[in-house]
Design an enzyme around this catalytic site. Structure first.
Site, mmCIF file in Angstrom:
data_model
loop_
_atom_site.group_PDB
_atom_site.id
_atom_site.type_symbol
_atom_site.label_atom_id
_atom_site.label_comp_id
_atom_site.label_asym_id
_atom_site.label_seq_id
_atom_site.Cartn_x
_atom_site.Cartn_y
_atom_site.Cartn_z
ATOM 1 N N ASP A 220 -8.392 -10.336 -3.337
ATOM 2 C CA ASP A 220 -8.493 -9.341 -4.405
ATOM 3 C C ASP A 220 -7.161 -8.609 -4.604
ATOM 4 O OD1 ASP A 220 -10.497 -7.820 -6.115
ATOM 5 O OD2 ASP A 220 -9.703 -6.153 -4.948
ATOM 6 N N GLU A 282 -5.963 -13.509 -6.519
ATOM 7 C CA GLU A 282 -6.311 -12.834 -7.769
ATOM 8 C C GLU A 282 -5.118 -11.944 -8.095
ATOM 9 O OE1 GLU A 282 -8.801 -9.528 -10.104
ATOM 10 O OE2 GLU A 282 -7.804 -9.214 -8.209
HETATM 11 C C1 NOJ Z 1 -10.483 -7.140 -8.894
HETATM 12 C C2 NOJ Z 1 -11.948 -7.371 -8.831
HETATM 13 O O1 NOJ Z 1 -12.242 -8.614 -9.386
HETATM 14 C C3 NOJ Z 1 -12.572 -6.215 -9.562
HETATM 15 O O2 NOJ Z 1 -13.946 -6.431 -9.783
HETATM 16 C C4 NOJ Z 1 -12.306 -4.958 -8.800
HETATM 17 O O3 NOJ Z 1 -12.786 -3.848 -9.530
HETATM 18 C C5 NOJ Z 1 -10.816 -4.755 -8.548
HETATM 19 N N1 NOJ Z 1 -10.162 -5.961 -8.147
HETATM 20 C C6 NOJ Z 1 -10.591 -3.718 -7.480
HETATM 21 O O4 NOJ Z 1 -10.967 -4.204 -6.225
#
Ligand code: NOJ
Ligand code: CA
Length: 558
Positions: A220, A282
């Site tokens: 993440d 991500e």
């Molecule tokens: C990316 C995640 O996919 C999202 O859902 C989240 O709110 C943010 N990162 C913060 O962790």
């Protein structure tokens, strides 16, 4: 059709490790399947539905977070990285899920949230109880405020969800004190990745889940861990989940070079395990060359291709993004990935029903411009067939195999995404793509669970999307996906190479192995060569066999 373009070969990379060509299905646990009927999906619910993935024909699943959490951001606020939230089950349920998935030949990827913890994490509780300058505070980003009484935040950064990125704490003696950084919700304090203790802790978390048998981690906010040392002012408002952009200076909180050292450490650890365990970034980073740095040979294995997700539905835009994506990852020897939907964006069956060129909306609600549902689904099916024919790895988001639209009439009172409140009710946020999915048209909660309970209400129109209304129904979106995934496997498309055949204003067409793919974006019908064997089409073709607007076909040339 413009066929002048010189055929160009681009390759997904020389290796055929599973992940280079895998189709990976994203499970959003709270909305997938609810075993105990409390209205929130859970791990036993997922385990009971594992055969769905086999029937559909995917290679792996990725689960969004299921760890203990106050759920300030639907579990992306982790209070304990070594356990399962009772909402979702117990640790033993995770073990069972992994074992049962493996027994079916499915790999399991879990979500890792290293940029921030929950404010309920024991480290943050300890930091609040400790003094400014203490080792406990040094695990996070605490700073004194500005102004005579320290009443102003340390810099001008804003949170991705809206509002300031800093919250002031009350010191143990009851006085207003320091401020802590949270690029997201105040319930998600950012960790200090310059602190060796933080690095050691996450290596431990990785080991914990690797030892339990997971096949990888979706990382993440992988572009956020390291901040520019001086925490310089930025001035720009924080776009929701946008990273650095082309032609703009890099923001001091995203895509700093120091992040790569962290991933090199993690890669060394993963490589010491058997099997091929993977890291997926991500990282909302542009341009593609910057993103490719995350998948250099000694770093992560994959990165989500958000430039692809956000590309316009036009032939030139699709040609450009596919070409750029392949070139950028080829340059570092990594496979390219493709994705159209996830739990943070408007579902592509709805997004693509908005006029071409509409900026990506952050949720759609009552009173907002509504997409053309039929057009959206037609384009979504065409986009999916285009995507699944590309070399590399592809990500699917739960429900897209049903052609599920965004829930666009959710009452604002039930919204749970912190974005809605923190943006001062200007951004509806992500609840509309997170609604529990329909399995059986005539069952309570459409078969999501044994009761009517559903943490977000499902729209009455969803019966028609239920899996049992689509299974074995020729032409249904579910069967479209199943056939595409079977053909993709049979023809080795994921490990193939792409040769452009056409890249005009209205048509893109390429060859991958023995399959020719053509998408028509324009109003003029395009003929398929007479002797060609049609393999698959995103919509029925008329009797003259031409490909209409917003349709993708796969065929084998004679
Ligand atoms: C990316 C995640 O996919 C999202 O859902 C989240 O709110 C943010 N990162 C913060 O962790
Ligand atoms: Ca449940």
């Amino acid at each position: 059709m413009n066929t002048d373009a010189t055929p160009q070969q681009q390759s997904a990379g020389p290796t055929t490790a599973w992940w280079t060509e895998a189709v990976i299905y994203q499970i959003y646990p709270r909305s997938f399947a609810d075993a105990n009927g409390d209205g929130i999906g859970d791990l036993p619910g997922i385990t009971a539905r594992l055969d769905h993935f086999v029937e559909l024909g995917v290679d792996a699943v990725w689960l969004s977070p299921f760890y203990p959490s106050p759920q300030a951001d639907a579990g992306y606020d982790v209070a304990d990285y070594h356990d399962v939230d009772p909402l979702f089950g117990r640790l033993g349920d995770a073990d069972r899920l992994i074992a049962e998935a493996h027994a079916r030949g499915l790999r399991v990827i879990v979500d890792l949230v290293p940029n921030h913890t929950s404010s309920a994490h024991r480290w943050f509780t300890a930091a609040l109880a400790a003094a400014p300058g203490s080792p406990e505070r040094a695990r996070y980003v605490f700073r004194d405020g500005l102004g005579p009484d320290g009443g102003q935040p340390p810099n001008d950064w804003t949170s991705v969800f809206g509002g300031p990125a800093w919250t002031r704490v009350t010191e143990p003696d009851g006085r207003p004190g320091q401020w802590y950084l949270h690029l997201f919700d105040p319930g998600q304090p950012d960790l200090n990745w310059d602190n060796p203790e933080v690095r050691a802790e996450f290596l431990d978390v990785l080991r914990f889940w690797l030892d339990r048998g997971v096949d990888g981690f979706r990382v993440d906010v992988a572009h956020g861990l390291i901040k520019q040392a001086d925490l310089a002012n930025w001035q720009e408002p924080q776009e929701i989940l946008s990273g650095s952009e082309v032609d703009k200076p890099r923001p001091p909180m995203w895509d700093q070079d120091g992040v790569h050292e962290v991933y090199r450490d993690w890669r060394r650890l993963l490589d010491s395990y058997d099997g091929q365990r993977i890291l997926v970034a991500e990282a909302w980073v542009e341009p593609a060359e910057r993103l490719a740095r995350y998948v250099r040979p000694d770093e992560m294995h994959q990165a989500f291709n958000f430039e692809y997700l956000t590309a316009s539905w036009t032939a030139p835009a699709q040609y450009a993004v596919i070409t750029r994506s392949l070139e950028a990852t080829d340059a570092v020897g990594a496979p390219t990935t493709w994705v159209l939907s996830n739990h943070d964006v408007v579902r592509h069956a709805s997004r693509l029903g908005l006029p071409v060129g509409t900026p990506r909306p952050n949720g759609i609600g009552v009173g907002d411009p509504q997409p053309d549902a039929a057009l959206g689904l037609r384009r979504a099916r065409a986009a999916t067939l285009l995507m699944l024919a590309l070399p590399g790895s592809a990500y699917l988001y739960q429900g897209e195999e049903l052609g599920l639209p965004e829930h666009m009439t959710l009452p604002d009172e039930v919204r749970q995404d912190p974005t809605w409140e923190r943006s001062g009710h200007t951004e509806r946020g992500r609840d509309g793509c997170r609604v529990p999915i329909p399995w059986e048209a005539d069952a309570p909660s459409y078969g999501f669970g044994p009761t009517d309970a559903s943490w977000l209400p499902q729209p009455p129109s969803w019966a028609e999307y239920a899996l049992d209304r689509q299974r074995d129904v020729p032409g249904s979106t579910y069967e479209l996906y199943r056939t595409a995934l079977r053909l993709r496997r049979e023809h080795g498309l994921g490990r193939g190479s792409l040769y452009w055949l056409a890249s005009g204003d209205e048509v893109v067409s390429f060859r991958n192995g023995d399959v020719t793919v053509l998408t028509n974006f324009g109003a003029t019908p395009v003929p398929v060569p007479a002797e060609a064997e049609l393999l698959h089409a995103s919509a029925p073709l008329p009797d003259d066999g031409t490909v209409g607007q917003d349709v993708t076909v796969w065929y084998r040339a004679a």
